[in-house]
Design an enzyme around this catalytic site. Structure first.
Site, PDB file in Angstrom:
ATOM      1  CB  ALA A 108      67.187   2.922 -16.860  1.00  0.00           C
ATOM      2  CE  LYS A 109      61.376   5.149 -11.518  1.00  0.00           C
ATOM      3  NZ  LYS A 109      60.278   5.205 -12.744  1.00  0.00           N
TER       4      LYS A 109
END
Length: 419
Positions: free
Chosen positions: A106-107
């Protein structure tokens, strides 16, 4: 058609397609592996100190949840857009998989210059960002961490905001927190330590003695400064460093502890020395044993790759080397050993995993234990990459990404497609 665009996402997609071709993944299965599961775009309104209202755009991309919750940093930077965030989430997936961590990638990010905010404004933006993300994150859904422009304090605000809405303290919602708020010893230094550890390992393989070796570090933030400090501690002469304000060079070696103290006091390298100043564009191609790009993406293109004069390229940043540069570096594999980003800078997510585990169990380790376990995982992943590269006769990045993509693909195939 896709909502993701821009040079960074195009680079991540190009890298993936190279690996997909190498693994002979059917065309109809590729989008399921590459395209993110979920992307969230939010508006973050805050009150400025002068009484005005400002609205900043924020993002969170969760690439896949096949192996467990997603994991990844949140950056505050003026360059942030959905394509960049998505690319970083994709890279994080391969990184977690090659490290054998039970995470997807994720980011997150907010398009803002954090240096233009007061501390009060930064707190307001941090809390608003987390508040808007609460429906989409959780300790078993998506666990945030710091990235460029964020730090331990921002993570503490994230954790406190989430906890207030849950009505109890939930330390495991973020990693990279202060130790006083449920963080783990060694997390802040983890990425830079990992970069230096693996660079030293390759130096030993190449019979390069630290006492006679030189290093160049591009990017003197948390990762670059710690990597420089660790290399300096084993006797390597760090002959050049840079940050967004400029570069410093000294062929006899820079005083790294003094530089770190200066940055701690003033926030950047600016003002340290006029005599040692040099052109930041030149430091990537300076002759050295170890080159550590630890700033932003895409700094090493084909032209720079042809001009590199290092023996070890230790990628402290995410995506510092373009696919075109990789073609050059593959040809120069006998001259330059590349430690690809998804292994070289994975120390941060490895120790973030340790922090998450400790928070869930409420059982904390000492720093020596954290470092021992971190280096054990990094060494195992590096050895697997090296063995795969030798077995298949491929470049290190190809070997590392192939391992990561294979593990994600195997998990998706085993679980099947929900009708």
């Amino acid at each position: 058609m896709t909502i993701y665009s821009g040079p960074v996402f195009e680079m991540a997609a190009q890298q993936f397609n190279v690996i997909a071709d190498h693994l002979a993944i059917p065309l109809d299965q590729r989008d399921r592996l590459l395209l993110p599961k979920r992307s969230v775009t939010i508006s973050c309104p805050i009150h400025r100190d002068d009484g005005t209202l400002a609205v900043f755009e924020g993002y969170r991309v969760q690439h896949h949840l096949t192996l467990g919750p997603t994991k990844g940093g949140t950056r505050f930077a003026a360059s942030v857009d959905i394509g960049e965030v998505a690319a970083l989430a994709v890279w994080m997936s391969w990184k977690c998989a090659v490290m054998n961590l039970p995470y997807g990638g994720a980011k997150g990010g907010v398009c803002v210059d954090p240096h233009a905010l007061s501390k009060h404004e930064l707190e307001g933006l941090s809390r608003r960002y987390m508040q808007e993300m609460i429906p989409f994150v959780g300790p078993h859904t998506d666990v945030m961490a710091p990235d460029m422009g964020t730090d331990e304090q921002v993570m503490a605000w994230f954790m406190d905001t989430y906890s207030m809405y849950q009505g109890r303290t939930v330390t495991e919602i973020v990693t990279g927190k202060p130790v006083s708020a449920g963080g783990t010893l060694g997390r802040r230094e983890a990425t830079g330590r990992g970069v230096a550890h693996l660079a030293h390992r390759v130096m030993r393989d190449l019979a390069i003695e630290p006492s006679g070796a030189t290093a160049v570090v591009q990017g003197f933030g948390n990762v670059g400064s710690v990597a420089a400090s660790e290399l300096h501690a084993i006797g390597v002469k760090v002959i050049a460093v840079s940050d967004h304000t400029g570069a410093l060079c000294r062929k006899e070696g820079l005083d790294i502890p003094a530089l770190i103290a200066h940055v701690g006091k003033h926030g950047s390298l600016a003002g340290y020395s006029n005599e040692l100043a040099c052109d930041p564009k030149d430091i990537l191609t300076m002759p050295c044993d170890v080159l550590v790009p630890a700033a932003v993406e895409r700094v090493i293109d084909a032209t720079v790759a042809n001009s590199l004069r290092c023996r070890v390229l230790a990628e402290g940043a995410n995506g510092p080397t373009t696919p075109e540069a990789d073609l050059v570096l593959q040809r120069r594999a006998n001259e330059i050993v590349v430690i690809p980003d998804i292994i070289c800078n994975a120390g941060g997510v490895v120790v973030s995993y340790f922090e998450w585990v400790q928070d869930l169990q409420q059982f904390f380790w000492d720093e020596e234990e954290v470092m021992r376990r971190q280096y054990q995982i990094l060494n195992r992943a590096f050895s697997e990459m090296a063995a795969r590269a030798k077995k298949d006769g491929v470049y290190n990045r190809t070997a590392a990404m192939a391992i990561g993509v294979e593990r994600v693909r195997a998990a998706k195939n085993t679980r099947g497609l929900f009708p």
